[in-house]
Design a protein around this motif. Structure first.
Motif, mmCIF file in Angstrom:
data_model
loop_
_atom_site.group_PDB
_atom_site.id
_atom_site.type_symbol
_atom_site.label_atom_id
_atom_site.label_comp_id
_atom_site.label_asym_id
_atom_site.label_seq_id
_atom_site.Cartn_x
_atom_site.Cartn_y
_atom_site.Cartn_z
ATOM 1 N N ASP A 39 1.233 -2.367 2.586
ATOM 2 C CA ASP A 39 2.198 -3.108 3.397
ATOM 3 C C ASP A 39 1.742 -4.535 3.677
ATOM 4 O O ASP A 39 2.575 -5.401 4.005
ATOM 5 N N ALA A 40 0.444 -4.799 3.562
ATOM 6 C CA ALA A 40 -0.070 -6.145 3.834
ATOM 7 C C ALA A 40 0.107 -7.080 2.640
ATOM 8 O O ALA A 40 -0.082 -8.295 2.770
ATOM 9 N N LEU A 41 0.485 -6.521 1.507
ATOM 10 C CA LEU A 41 0.627 -7.335 0.300
ATOM 11 C C LEU A 41 1.993 -8.006 0.261
ATOM 12 O O LEU A 41 3.024 -7.366 0.427
ATOM 13 N N SER A 42 2.002 -9.311 0.059
ATOM 14 C CA SER A 42 3.236 -10.066 -0.132
ATOM 15 C C SER A 42 2.971 -11.123 -1.191
ATOM 16 O O SER A 42 1.818 -11.473 -1.470
ATOM 17 N N MET A 43 4.029 -11.637 -1.775
ATOM 18 C CA MET A 43 3.866 -12.658 -2.801
ATOM 19 C C MET A 43 3.254 -13.924 -2.194
ATOM 20 O O MET A 43 2.450 -14.607 -2.828
ATOM 21 N N ARG A 44 3.635 -14.246 -0.955
ATOM 22 C CA ARG A 44 3.068 -15.423 -0.296
ATOM 23 C C ARG A 44 1.561 -15.255 -0.074
ATOM 24 O O ARG A 44 0.777 -16.150 -0.389
ATOM 25 N N ARG A 45 1.181 -14.098 0.434
ATOM 26 C CA ARG A 45 -0.238 -13.871 0.688
ATOM 27 C C ARG A 45 -1.027 -13.835 -0.616
ATOM 28 O O ARG A 45 -2.158 -14.295 -0.694
ATOM 29 N N LEU A 46 -0.422 -13.292 -1.651
ATOM 30 C CA LEU A 46 -1.077 -13.236 -2.950
ATOM 31 C C LEU A 46 -1.293 -14.638 -3.500
ATOM 32 O O LEU A 46 -2.356 -14.953 -4.053
ATOM 33 N N ALA A 47 -0.293 -15.499 -3.339
ATOM 34 C CA ALA A 47 -0.425 -16.884 -3.794
ATOM 35 C C ALA A 47 -1.544 -17.598 -3.037
ATOM 36 O O ALA A 47 -2.329 -18.357 -3.631
ATOM 37 N N GLU A 48 -1.638 -17.351 -1.734
ATOM 38 C CA GLU A 48 -2.714 -17.957 -0.951
ATOM 39 C C GLU A 48 -4.082 -17.462 -1.414
ATOM 40 O O GLU A 48 -5.052 -18.219 -1.453
ATOM 41 N N ALA A 49 -4.149 -16.183 -1.779
ATOM 42 C CA ALA A 49 -5.423 -15.608 -2.189
ATOM 43 C C ALA A 49 -5.949 -16.226 -3.481
ATOM 44 O O ALA A 49 -7.165 -16.379 -3.651
ATOM 45 N N LEU A 104 -11.376 7.682 -4.106
ATOM 46 C CA LEU A 104 -12.145 7.395 -2.897
ATOM 47 C C LEU A 104 -12.555 5.928 -2.835
ATOM 48 O O LEU A 104 -12.702 5.363 -1.747
ATOM 49 N N ALA A 105 -12.720 5.295 -4.005
ATOM 50 C CA ALA A 105 -13.059 3.872 -4.028
ATOM 51 C C ALA A 105 -11.854 3.000 -3.677
ATOM 52 O O ALA A 105 -12.025 1.878 -3.186
ATOM 53 N N HIS A 106 -10.660 3.511 -3.928
ATOM 54 C CA HIS A 106 -9.431 2.743 -3.661
ATOM 55 C C HIS A 106 -8.421 3.626 -2.920
ATOM 56 O O HIS A 106 -7.309 3.871 -3.425
ATOM 57 N N PRO A 107 -8.747 4.097 -1.720
ATOM 58 C CA PRO A 107 -7.844 5.035 -1.031
ATOM 59 C C PRO A 107 -6.464 4.474 -0.751
ATOM 60 O O PRO A 107 -5.477 5.227 -0.780
ATOM 61 N N ASN A 108 -6.363 3.174 -0.506
ATOM 62 C CA ASN A 108 -5.046 2.586 -0.223
ATOM 63 C C ASN A 108 -4.164 2.512 -1.461
ATOM 64 O O ASN A 108 -2.947 2.302 -1.349
#
Length: 234
Positions: A39-49, A104-108
């Protein structure tokens, strides 16, 4: 006061020295999902990253759905099948253990691994998502099973694995400081007259061991498959 995900600083990847690629965008997306959830993933946040204008992201991935598909693909790439292993049972156990470790390494990401491929026809899924299926089919047909029986084994194995990792990741202890298992698991909230068997299993539930549960489940599954499928050596 607990820090919310919105209060946390963004992951810093630095401005890329070269052009942004689909792979680098997906790696950034996986970092965000691993850290803060889908839910924290967005295109805007991805672009900032990745330190670019959002339009650069859209050139590689047209929308969030495509990003989520790509994240599932990126994690599935970590799962390999040694189709040349002469011991098909041992190899399936190795694949199961690797899948659990990956989860277990990527539970989300686990919900994406279970749901995203199913939303796309088999032939349209990314090669990394389909490759474990091809590997298991080759492993088993090389061992002498028919293609139909090999597909049956794959479906049974991965159906079990999906259920296992989802169950393991949802094992939540309500009061870890309590020594009484009923209180630790919150089972005291269930009326004993309606749930006597479940409450009686509190010690077993509190001693949950994901690795041991996986092995026990594989024992049951593979023993059953071996007993019911035609012996390819005959």
């Amino acid at each position: 006061m607990a820090e919310s995900s919105t209060d946390r600083p963004e992951p810093r990847f630095g401005r890329p020295s070269g052009p942004v690629t689909r792979e680098s965008v997906l790696a950034a997306a996986l970092t965000i999902v691993d850290r803060d959830g889908v839910d924290a993933l967005s295109m805007r946040r991805l672009a900032e990253a990745v330190g670019r204008d959002p339009m650069v992201i859209y050139r590689h991935l047209p929308n969030k759905a495509a990003v989520l598909d790509g994240v599932a693909e990126l994690v599935f790439e970590q799962l390999t099948v040694d189709a040349d292993d002469p011991d098909w049972i041992a190899q399936l156990r190795a694949v199961a253990r690797a899948f659990r470790a990956m989860a277990l390494a990527h539970p989300n990401v686990v919900p994406l691994l279970v749901t995203r491929p199913l939303s796309t026809p088999l032939g349209m899924r990314p090669p990394a998502v389909v490759r474990p299926l091809e590997g298991v089919l080759r492993l088993l047909t090389t061992a002498g099973f028919t293609g139909a029986d090999a597909l049956h084994v794959y479906r049974a194995l991965f159906g079990f694995l999906y259920g296992h990792v989802l169950n393991e990741l949802q094992e939540i202890v309500e009061r870890p400081e309590e020594s009484d298992e009923v209180l630790r698991l919150g089972l005291h909230r269930l009326p004993i007259g309606e749930f006597p068997l479940l409450r009686a299993l509190a010690p077993t539930l509190a001693a949950y061991d994901g690795a041991a549960e996986l092995e026990r489940g594989l024992d049951i599954l593979l023993t059953g498959l071996t007993a019911t499928l035609p012996d390819p050596t005959r």
